[in-house]
Scaffold this motif. Structure first.
Motif, PDB file in Angstrom:
ATOM      1  N   ARG A 115     -46.536  12.672   6.812  1.00 24.90           N
ATOM      2  CA  ARG A 115     -45.105  12.741   6.500  1.00 24.90           C
ATOM      3  C   ARG A 115     -44.389  13.470   7.621  1.00 24.90           C
ATOM      4  NH1 ARG A 115     -42.638  16.837   3.174  1.00 24.90           N
ATOM      5  NH2 ARG A 115     -40.491  16.245   2.730  1.00 24.90           N
ATOM      6  N   GLN A 116     -43.231  12.961   7.973  1.00 31.58           N
ATOM      7  CA  GLN A 116     -42.416  13.633   8.968  1.00 31.58           C
ATOM      8  C   GLN A 116     -41.624  14.731   8.296  1.00 31.58           C
ATOM      9  OE1 GLN A 116     -42.247  14.718  11.801  1.00 31.58           O
ATOM     10  NE2 GLN A 116     -41.533  13.033  13.052  1.00 31.58           N
ATOM     11  N   LEU A 117     -41.525  15.890   8.920  1.00 25.88           N
ATOM     12  CA  LEU A 117     -40.832  17.022   8.303  1.00 25.88           C
ATOM     13  C   LEU A 117     -39.339  16.998   8.584  1.00 25.88           C
ATOM     14  CD1 LEU A 117     -43.322  19.988   8.572  1.00 25.88           C
ATOM     15  CD2 LEU A 117     -42.761  18.552   6.614  1.00 25.88           C
ATOM     16  N   ILE A 118     -38.745  15.857   8.370  1.00 25.35           N
ATOM     17  CA  ILE A 118     -37.287  15.758   8.291  1.00 25.35           C
ATOM     18  C   ILE A 118     -36.984  15.790   6.806  1.00 25.35           C
ATOM     19  CG2 ILE A 118     -35.308  14.280   8.722  1.00 25.35           C
ATOM     20  CD1 ILE A 118     -36.956  13.057  11.034  1.00 25.35           C
ATOM     21  N   PRO A 119     -35.958  16.497   6.386  1.00 26.31           N
ATOM     22  CA  PRO A 119     -35.757  16.642   4.942  1.00 26.31           C
ATOM     23  C   PRO A 119     -35.760  15.328   4.183  1.00 26.31           C
ATOM     24  CG  PRO A 119     -34.307  18.086   6.126  1.00 26.31           C
ATOM     25  CD  PRO A 119     -35.009  17.264   7.158  1.00 26.31           C
ATOM     26  N   ASN A 120     -36.479  15.353   3.070  1.00 26.70           N
ATOM     27  CA  ASN A 120     -36.427  14.276   2.077  1.00 26.70           C
ATOM     28  C   ASN A 120     -37.081  12.970   2.500  1.00 26.70           C
ATOM     29  OD1 ASN A 120     -34.927  16.055   0.482  1.00 26.70           O
ATOM     30  ND2 ASN A 120     -33.036  15.421   1.452  1.00 26.70           N
ATOM     31  N   THR A 121     -37.986  13.020   3.424  1.00 29.69           N
ATOM     32  CA  THR A 121     -38.660  11.791   3.804  1.00 29.69           C
ATOM     33  C   THR A 121     -39.906  11.556   2.949  1.00 29.69           C
ATOM     34  OG1 THR A 121     -39.916  12.953   5.497  1.00 29.69           O
ATOM     35  CG2 THR A 121     -37.876  11.864   6.177  1.00 29.69           C
ATOM     36  N   GLU A 122     -40.288  10.279   2.893  1.00 25.32           N
ATOM     37  CA  GLU A 122     -41.428   9.919   2.064  1.00 25.32           C
ATOM     38  C   GLU A 122     -42.744  10.123   2.810  1.00 25.32           C
ATOM     39  OE1 GLU A 122     -39.082   7.996   3.183  1.00 25.32           O
ATOM     40  OE2 GLU A 122     -39.819   6.016   3.818  1.00 25.32           O
ATOM     41  N   ALA A 123     -43.837  10.100   2.057  1.00 26.60           N
ATOM     42  CA  ALA A 123     -45.177  10.155   2.626  1.00 26.60           C
ATOM     43  C   ALA A 123     -45.745   8.751   2.730  1.00 26.60           C
ATOM     44  CB  ALA A 123     -46.086  11.013   1.751  1.00 26.60           C
TER      45      ALA A 123
ATOM     46  N   GLN B 219     -48.402   2.939  -2.014  1.00 29.60           N
ATOM     47  CA  GLN B 219     -47.332   2.375  -1.190  1.00 29.60           C
ATOM     48  C   GLN B 219     -46.001   2.817  -1.769  1.00 29.60           C
ATOM     49  OE1 GLN B 219     -47.625  -1.919  -1.032  1.00 29.60           O
ATOM     50  NE2 GLN B 219     -49.846  -1.862  -1.135  1.00 29.60           N
ATOM     51  N   LEU B 220     -45.093   3.169  -0.908  1.00 29.99           N
ATOM     52  CA  LEU B 220     -43.758   3.531  -1.375  1.00 29.99           C
ATOM     53  C   LEU B 220     -43.061   2.305  -1.949  1.00 29.99           C
ATOM     54  CD1 LEU B 220     -41.512   5.711  -1.506  1.00 29.99           C
ATOM     55  CD2 LEU B 220     -40.671   4.764   0.663  1.00 29.99           C
ATOM     56  N   LEU B 221     -42.531   2.430  -3.144  1.00 29.59           N
ATOM     57  CA  LEU B 221     -41.799   1.332  -3.779  1.00 29.59           C
ATOM     58  C   LEU B 221     -40.295   1.515  -3.573  1.00 29.59           C
ATOM     59  CD1 LEU B 221     -41.844  -1.181  -5.553  1.00 29.59           C
ATOM     60  CD2 LEU B 221     -41.858   0.319  -7.553  1.00 29.59           C
ATOM     61  N   LEU B 222     -39.790   2.723  -3.871  1.00 28.05           N
ATOM     62  CA  LEU B 222     -38.379   3.006  -3.648  1.00 28.05           C
ATOM     63  C   LEU B 222     -38.161   4.514  -3.662  1.00 28.05           C
ATOM     64  CD1 LEU B 222     -37.225   3.828  -6.693  1.00 28.05           C
ATOM     65  CD2 LEU B 222     -37.334   1.364  -7.018  1.00 28.05           C
ATOM     66  N   LYS B 223     -36.972   4.914  -3.207  1.00 31.30           N
ATOM     67  CA  LYS B 223     -36.684   6.345  -3.172  1.00 31.30           C
ATOM     68  C   LYS B 223     -35.188   6.588  -3.357  1.00 31.30           C
ATOM     69  CE  LYS B 223     -36.000   6.934   1.813  1.00 31.30           C
ATOM     70  NZ  LYS B 223     -36.485   7.635   3.049  1.00 31.30           N
ATOM     71  N   ALA B 224     -34.861   7.845  -3.691  1.00 31.21           N
ATOM     72  CA  ALA B 224     -33.472   8.287  -3.788  1.00 31.21           C
ATOM     73  C   ALA B 224     -33.423   9.748  -3.372  1.00 31.21           C
ATOM     74  CB  ALA B 224     -32.939   8.116  -5.205  1.00 31.21           C
ATOM     75  N   THR B 225     -32.478  10.081  -2.537  1.00 32.92           N
ATOM     76  CA  THR B 225     -32.483  11.420  -1.959  1.00 32.92           C
ATOM     77  C   THR B 225     -31.392  12.332  -2.494  1.00 32.92           C
ATOM     78  OG1 THR B 225     -31.148  10.665  -0.117  1.00 32.92           O
ATOM     79  CG2 THR B 225     -33.527  10.599   0.174  1.00 32.92           C
ATOM     80  N   LYS B 226     -30.446  11.811  -3.270  1.00 32.99           N
ATOM     81  CA  LYS B 226     -29.443  12.694  -3.849  1.00 32.99           C
ATOM     82  C   LYS B 226     -28.963  12.125  -5.177  1.00 32.99           C
ATOM     83  CE  LYS B 226     -25.530  10.834  -1.215  1.00 32.99           C
ATOM     84  NZ  LYS B 226     -26.264   9.732  -0.573  1.00 32.99           N
ATOM     85  N   ALA B 227     -28.308  12.974  -5.942  1.00 31.32           N
ATOM     86  CA  ALA B 227     -27.852  12.590  -7.279  1.00 31.32           C
ATOM     87  C   ALA B 227     -26.984  11.337  -7.235  1.00 31.32           C
ATOM     88  CB  ALA B 227     -27.090  13.748  -7.910  1.00 31.32           C
ATOM     89  N   ASP B 228     -27.224  10.461  -8.218  1.00 32.64           N
ATOM     90  CA  ASP B 228     -26.505   9.203  -8.418  1.00 32.64           C
ATOM     91  C   ASP B 228     -26.922   8.097  -7.445  1.00 32.64           C
ATOM     92  OD1 ASP B 228     -23.579  11.116  -9.170  1.00 32.64           O
ATOM     93  OD2 ASP B 228     -25.079  10.313 -10.545  1.00 32.64           O
ATOM     94  N   ASP B 229     -27.804   8.398  -6.509  1.00 30.67           N
ATOM     95  CA  ASP B 229     -28.356   7.351  -5.649  1.00 30.67           C
ATOM     96  C   ASP B 229     -29.193   6.403  -6.493  1.00 30.67           C
ATOM     97  OD1 ASP B 229     -29.178   8.792  -2.368  1.00 30.67           O
ATOM     98  OD2 ASP B 229     -27.287   8.129  -3.260  1.00 30.67           O
ATOM     99  N   LYS B 230     -29.164   5.132  -6.118  1.00 29.60           N
ATOM    100  CA  LYS B 230     -30.036   4.143  -6.743  1.00 29.60           C
ATOM    101  C   LYS B 230     -30.956   3.598  -5.678  1.00 29.60           C
ATOM    102  CE  LYS B 230     -28.629   1.030  -9.775  1.00 29.60           C
ATOM    103  NZ  LYS B 230     -28.002  -0.188 -10.372  1.00 29.60           N
ATOM    104  N   GLY B 231     -32.263   3.724  -5.925  1.00 29.73           N
ATOM    105  CA  GLY B 231     -33.244   3.092  -5.058  1.00 29.73           C
ATOM    106  C   GLY B 231     -33.607   1.738  -5.622  1.00 29.73           C
ATOM    107  N   SER B 232     -33.869   0.765  -4.744  1.00 32.25           N
ATOM    108  CA  SER B 232     -34.236  -0.561  -5.223  1.00 32.25           C
ATOM    109  C   SER B 232     -35.141  -1.251  -4.215  1.00 32.25           C
ATOM    110  CB  SER B 232     -32.992  -1.411  -5.485  1.00 32.25           C
ATOM    111  OG  SER B 232     -32.256  -1.582  -4.304  1.00 32.25           O
ATOM    112  N   ASN B 233     -36.034  -2.090  -4.741  1.00 32.97           N
ATOM    113  CA  ASN B 233     -36.964  -2.821  -3.892  1.00 32.97           C
ATOM    114  C   ASN B 233     -37.733  -3.811  -4.762  1.00 32.97           C
ATOM    115  OD1 ASN B 233     -38.490  -3.602  -1.658  1.00 32.97           O
ATOM    116  ND2 ASN B 233     -39.990  -1.979  -1.941  1.00 32.97           N
TER     117      ASN B 233
END
Lengths: 114, 113
Positions: free
Chosen positions: B94-102, A45-59
């Protein structure tokens, strides 16, 4: 190639302790970073994510900050609970036409004791 | 179920037999993946597919085969050539939009008896 290195486990903590699970990565380009959690006998299960530098993911009280300068994405929680016992995976993906792999670390098993 | 369903949950196979694991998604996502997980181990990529009728080998494709005849379906066949097939198998979409999760299915535990 791209890779993710995770803190070796298993990790055992007492309830209400502070948690850090280290994750560093190697990647060409600009990855997105993820933490997944796996409970026994289940999928991830996805817990958290960050897509660019300095982003903070939280959950759910967990946090991780995307640090480009140290190529790290360490998972933290201020006060763990027994229900947090699980395996945690750090992962990355880089969108590159023709190569949409997801790369995972080896996982860290966390056990919280009451 | 997170829009992705794996079946069966448990599967037993005799040595020398082929067996097919099902993976279906209902969210029209482009990419689908198969991973293998051994006890206490991380995830290893078997195959992935980004479009219908096309797929790429992952790190441990030997002894496995896949097909992607429909966008919603990505079955994995474990052949008799796979020497050690007992493992937990995970499918993801996963959707092939950049940077998406699985998003993962609940997994199939395969045991060779």
């Amino acid at each position: 190639g791209d890779s993710v290195t995770q803190m070796e486990g298993p990790v055992t903590l007492s309830e209400e302790a502070f948690l850090t699970i280290n994750c560093t990565y190697t990647a060409t380009g600009y990855p997105s970073l993820f933490w997944y959690v796996q409970y026994p006998g289940e999928g991830l299960q996805l817990l958290l994510k960050a897509t660019k530098a300095d982003d903070k993911g939280s959950n759910k009280g967990f946090e991780a900050t995307y640090r480009k300068e140290t190529t790290s994405f360490h998972l933290e929680k201020g006060s763990v609970q027994v229900s947090d016992s699980a395996v945690y995976f750090c992962a990355l993906t880089i969108s590159n036409f023709g190569n949409e792999k997801l790369t995972f670390g080896t996982g860290t098993r966390l056990t919280i004791i009451p | 179920d997170g829009g992705i369903t794996q079946s069966p949950k448990y599967l037993f196979r005799k040595e020398g037999q082929n067996v097919t694991l099902s993976c279906e998604q209902n969210l029209n996502h482009d990419a689908m993946y198969w991973y293998r997980q051994d006890p206490g181990q991380g995830l290893r990529l078997i195959y992935y597919s980004q479009i219908v009728n096309d797929f790429q080998k992952g790190d441990i494709a030997e002894g496995y085969s896949v097909s992607r005849e429909k966008k919603e379906s990505f079955p994995l066949t474990v052949t008799s050539a796979q020497k050690n097939p007992t493992a937990f198998y995970l499918c993801a979409r996963r959707q092939l939009i950049p940077n998406t999760e699985a998003f993962f299915g609940q997994g199939t535990r395969l045991t060779v008896v």
